[in-house]
Design an enzyme around this catalytic site. Structure first.
Site, PDB file in Angstrom:
ATOM      1  N   ARG A   1       0.850  -1.191   0.000  1.00 27.17           N
ATOM      2  CA  ARG A   1       0.000   0.000   0.000  1.00 27.17           C
ATOM      3  C   ARG A   1       0.894   1.252   0.000  1.00 27.17           C
ATOM      4  NH1 ARG A   1      -2.024   1.058   4.350  1.00 27.17           N
ATOM      5  NH2 ARG A   1      -1.353  -0.684   5.636  1.00 27.17           N
TER       6      ARG A   1
ATOM      7  N   TYR B   1      -1.164  -3.961  -6.930  1.00 21.24           N
ATOM      8  CA  TYR B   1      -1.020  -4.587  -5.619  1.00 21.24           C
ATOM      9  C   TYR B   1      -2.355  -4.585  -4.863  1.00 21.24           C
ATOM     10  CZ  TYR B   1      -0.113  -5.231  -0.731  1.00 21.24           C
ATOM     11  OH  TYR B   1      -0.186  -5.682   0.564  1.00 21.24           O
TER      12      TYR B   1
ATOM     13  N   LYS C   1      -9.624  -2.572   1.431  1.00 24.37           N
ATOM     14  CA  LYS C   1      -9.462  -1.406   2.296  1.00 24.37           C
ATOM     15  C   LYS C   1     -10.230  -0.186   1.766  1.00 24.37           C
ATOM     16  CE  LYS C   1      -6.257  -3.617   4.748  1.00 24.37           C
ATOM     17  NZ  LYS C   1      -6.562  -4.259   6.027  1.00 24.37           N
TER      18      LYS C   1
ATOM     19  N   HIS D   1     -11.365  -2.026  11.326  1.00 25.67           N
ATOM     20  CA  HIS D   1     -10.214  -2.855  10.986  1.00 25.67           C
ATOM     21  C   HIS D   1     -10.013  -3.861  12.121  1.00 25.67           C
ATOM     22  CE1 HIS D   1      -5.614  -2.974  10.004  1.00 25.67           C
ATOM     23  NE2 HIS D   1      -6.266  -3.887   9.319  1.00 25.67           N
TER      24      HIS D   1
ATOM     25  N   SER E   1      -0.565  -3.251  12.527  1.00 18.88           N
ATOM     26  CA  SER E   1       0.206  -4.291  11.848  1.00 18.88           C
ATOM     27  C   SER E   1       1.279  -4.863  12.772  1.00 18.88           C
ATOM     28  CB  SER E   1       0.854  -3.731  10.582  1.00 18.88           C
ATOM     29  OG  SER E   1       1.727  -2.679  10.910  1.00 18.88           O
ATOM     30  N   ALA E   2       1.618  -6.122  12.532  1.00 14.45           N
ATOM     31  CA  ALA E   2       2.672  -6.844  13.273  1.00 14.45           C
ATOM     32  C   ALA E   2       2.324  -7.074  14.734  1.00 14.45           C
ATOM     33  CB  ALA E   2       4.006  -6.106  13.167  1.00 14.45           C
ATOM     34  N   CYS E   3       1.026  -7.133  15.038  1.00 13.75           N
ATOM     35  CA  CYS E   3       0.612  -7.346  16.420  1.00 13.75           C
ATOM     36  C   CYS E   3      -0.216  -8.617  16.605  1.00 13.75           C
ATOM     37  CB  CYS E   3      -0.166  -6.139  16.938  1.00 13.75           C
ATOM     38  SG  CYS E   3       0.844  -4.657  17.142  1.00 13.75           S
TER      39      CYS E   3
ATOM     40  N   ASP F   1      -9.710  -9.595   9.429  1.00 11.28           N
ATOM     41  CA  ASP F   1      -9.202  -8.262   9.062  1.00 11.28           C
ATOM     42  C   ASP F   1     -10.227  -7.140   9.183  1.00 11.28           C
ATOM     43  OD1 ASP F   1      -7.026  -6.647   8.132  1.00 11.28           O
ATOM     44  OD2 ASP F   1      -7.987  -6.541   6.179  1.00 11.28           O
TER      45      ASP F   1
ATOM     46  N   ARG G   1       2.137 -12.288  -0.219  1.00 10.90           N
ATOM     47  CA  ARG G   1       0.773 -12.546   0.233  1.00 10.90           C
ATOM     48  C   ARG G   1       0.224 -13.880  -0.261  1.00 10.90           C
ATOM     49  NH1 ARG G   1      -1.821  -8.550   3.627  1.00 10.90           N
ATOM     50  NH2 ARG G   1      -0.335  -6.822   3.676  1.00 10.90           N
TER      51      ARG G   1
ATOM     52  N   GLY H   1      -1.145 -19.540  21.346  1.00 12.09           N
ATOM     53  CA  GLY H   1      -2.296 -20.227  21.922  1.00 12.09           C
ATOM     54  C   GLY H   1      -2.589 -19.832  23.349  1.00 12.09           C
TER      55      GLY H   1
END
Length: 599
Positions: free
Chosen positions: A76, A204, A213, A233, A255-257, A284, A372, A497
């Site tokens: 993006r 993309y 989005k 989101h 992101s990345a969490c 998402d 992806r 988990g």
């Protein structure tokens, strides 16, 4: 107006728009997509013949193909993503803005003749179950068969969507062309007052799959404010307890969490043995609307996953890995000698990198870090049939979270809805040196919507607050932080988990069973309030995970106040009052030196 008149008028509007676009872009042919298997097969064969797709190993990965995008077109582009409203303040400081008239002129000049030698595809689609009153429809015009193939997976695309559009009489218009893929001639423009999107110069995902989005968040958030619902989101996950009761949770993380990992969580062995199950509704995007019972009911508007491949492995997310073993479109991954998809974190070795070159570590990772997979959600082992429920699922809890190595405890519950909205507005993640060259820089990302909210954040916060009304049975709001570190720099909480242990406490709070201690920042579990059976976690670590340092929170809460002030008079008074209330409570709880420093 009678139903047949609406249908006739809608078709006339749609046909006229397609004709107008065709005159501007001048394609060689026009194809109306019906979403059929035969059409999908035809497009796949076309892309294979053109080299847009490569067949992967059909024995190990039946129905799977690889697409390689241009090296300059792999993510993006927030700085080229614009929200075009008549009043600049309506877009807000959280968006890049351009006046609609200027924006149309700028991008239409790039669309002029851009489809010569290409086919124009008309893609009718529905975001959400085809028969759900919560769903909304759109039509994307594109010259990319790759986009058509992805939209077929990610939305309910084709004849059924077109029939709904004809019945309803309205739809979101999306115009897309790959153009010449020149980054200097690339824009993704949103016109929320017109319910339209224009995107050129990129193939993309987030820039080109306009149902994702662009529609499902930026345009839908504007629609949601006007119509009294929320476009967020967020993942949606169902937690089934040993008694067979399922509670649904919506969660927003930057992101990345770990959003996808939580959506497909596999319970720890002891929990599985006791009968706990986790069901994936969405990973998402979440659309929520108050139901007749006053609760928020949610749907996942998407039909598929557009997931990040690197980091997806048997150790981190076995459900996701199982999902992509067949009928998947991979983008910018590497391949092995026998034609299997590969990315960092998988066993084996790559022979060809994401750009089609013989793999050489000197060229960087074999798979692009943002490579992806596009796959039907139904293929997930944890997929919930309730994802197709027309009424949606009732939400018991909303969870916000971020990557915070210090200060923020493992979990806390907001005192009430207003406090919860402030918690969401204040959320963010701290960067690392590897990512930015600076350690501990906090990036605020309210409700994880910073790149996706289609209007002024101040108005967005006010819209969230508006749901607190008589008769509302609103979900409780929580904040989690899986990423707190100890003095040795290592994560204190095992995550993955074991996050179900935190979710169990959250659901216990929703049912009025679980205990907690009250603190200025919210309700925090005591060590004995969490089920830690079978978890080898030192007592000191759990104490640190649940610690609330009032002195440390004072500058954090002051910074939150400064952040809210950036939205000027659009910031709701209720949020500013809540921030001041918590600041005063922290000051009262902090040691005297900290109070003096804050003063």
């Amino acid at each position: 107006m009678r139903a047949e008149e609406i249908m006739s008028s809608t078709l006339e509007t749609l046909n006229r728009w397609v004709d107008d676009v065709a005159r501007l872009t001048r394609p060689d042919a026009i194809h109306w997509c019906d979403g059929s298997d035969a059409e999908s097969q035809m497009l796949t064969e076309l892309m294979l013949a053109r080299g847009d797709l490569l067949a992967l190993n059909q024995e190990t990965h039946p129905g799977c193909h690889l697409h390689r995008s241009h090296p300059s077109d792999v993510a993006r582009v927030e700085h080229l993503t614009l929200v075009c409203t008549r009043n600049r303040e309506d877009a807000g400081p959280n968006n890049h803005w351009l006046a609609p008239e200027e924006a149309h002129a700028k991008i239409d000049a790039l669309f002029d003749g851009c489809m010569q030698g290409r086919t124009l595809y008309v893609v009718p689609y529905c975001m959400g179950p085809i028969d759900s009153p919560l769903s909304r429809c759109g039509v994307e015009i594109t010259d990319s068969p790759y986009v058509v193939a992805n939209m077929r997976v990610m939305t309910r695309m084709g004849a059924a969507a077109l029939a709904r559009i004809e019945r309803e009489g309205h739809f979101v218009k999306g115009l897309h062309s790959t153009g010449d893929l020149d980054p200097d001639r690339r824009y993704i423009m949103h016109f929320p007052e017109e319910l339209s999107i224009k995107s050129i110069g990129s193939g993309y995902g987030g820039n080109a799959l306009l149902g994702k989005k662009c529609h499902a968040l930026r345009i839908a958030s504007w629609q949601a404010r006007d119509e009294g619902w929320l476009a967020e989101h967020m993942l949606i996950v169902g937690i089934e307890n040993p008694q067979g009761q399922t509670h649904y949770v919506a969660a927003a993380f930057p992101s990345a969490c770990g959003k996808t990992n939580l959506a497909m969580l596999i319970p720890p062995e002891g929990y599985r043995r006791d009968g706990w199950k986790v069901w994936t509704v969405g990973d998402d995007i979440c659309w929520m609307k108050p139901g007749p019972d006053g609760r928020l009911w949610a749907i996942n508007p998407e039909a598929g996953f557009f997931g990040v491949a690197p980091g997806t492995s048997q150790a981190t997310n076995p459900n996701a890995l199982a999902t992509v073993q067949r009928d998947t479109i991979f983008t910018n991954v590497a391949i092995t000698a026998d034609g299997q998809p590969w990315w960092e974190g998988l066993p084996g070795a790559p022979t060809v990198d994401w750009q089609g070159r013989p793999y050489d570590p000197a060229n960087g990772p074999a798979a692009h870090p943002n490579s992806r997979f596009t796959v039907s959600a139904r293929q997930a082992p944890s997929w919930s049939p309730e994802a197709e429920a027309a009424q949606g699922v009732p939400i018991s809890a909303i969870i916000f979270g971020g990557r915070r190595p210090s200060l923020v405890p493992l979990v806390f519950e907001a005192h009430d809805w207003t406090h919860g909205v402030l918690v969401g507005a204040a959320m963010g993640s701290e960067t690392t040196a590897a990512a930015t060259g600076a350690v501990g820089v906090l990036r605020r990302d309210s409700m994880a919507m910073k790149p996706f909210c289609g209007y002024n954040y101040g108005d967005y916060f006010a819209h969230w607050l508006s749901f607190d009304r008589p008769g509302a049975q609103l979900p409780k709001i929580f904040h989690v932080n899986w990423f707190r570190k100890g003095a040795d720099g290592r994560f204190l909480w095992p995550g993955y988990g074991d996050n179900l242990r935190v979710l169990e406490w959250i659901l216990g709070r929703c049912e009025g069973r679980a205990e907690a201690r009250d603190t200025p920042i919210g309700f925090v579990p005591r060590p004995g309030d969490l089920n830690l059976a079978g978890l080898d976690l030192p007592r000191a670590a759990i104490a640190e995970l649940l610690d609330v340092d009032a002195a440390g929170w004072l500058p954090e809460m002051e910074a939150i106040g400064e952040y809210l002030a950036t939205f000027g008079d659009r910031t709701p008074d209720r949020l500013e009052t809540e921030q001041r209330r918590i600041l005063a409570a922290l000051a009262a709880a902090a040691p005297a030196p900290a109070r003096a420093a804050a003063g």
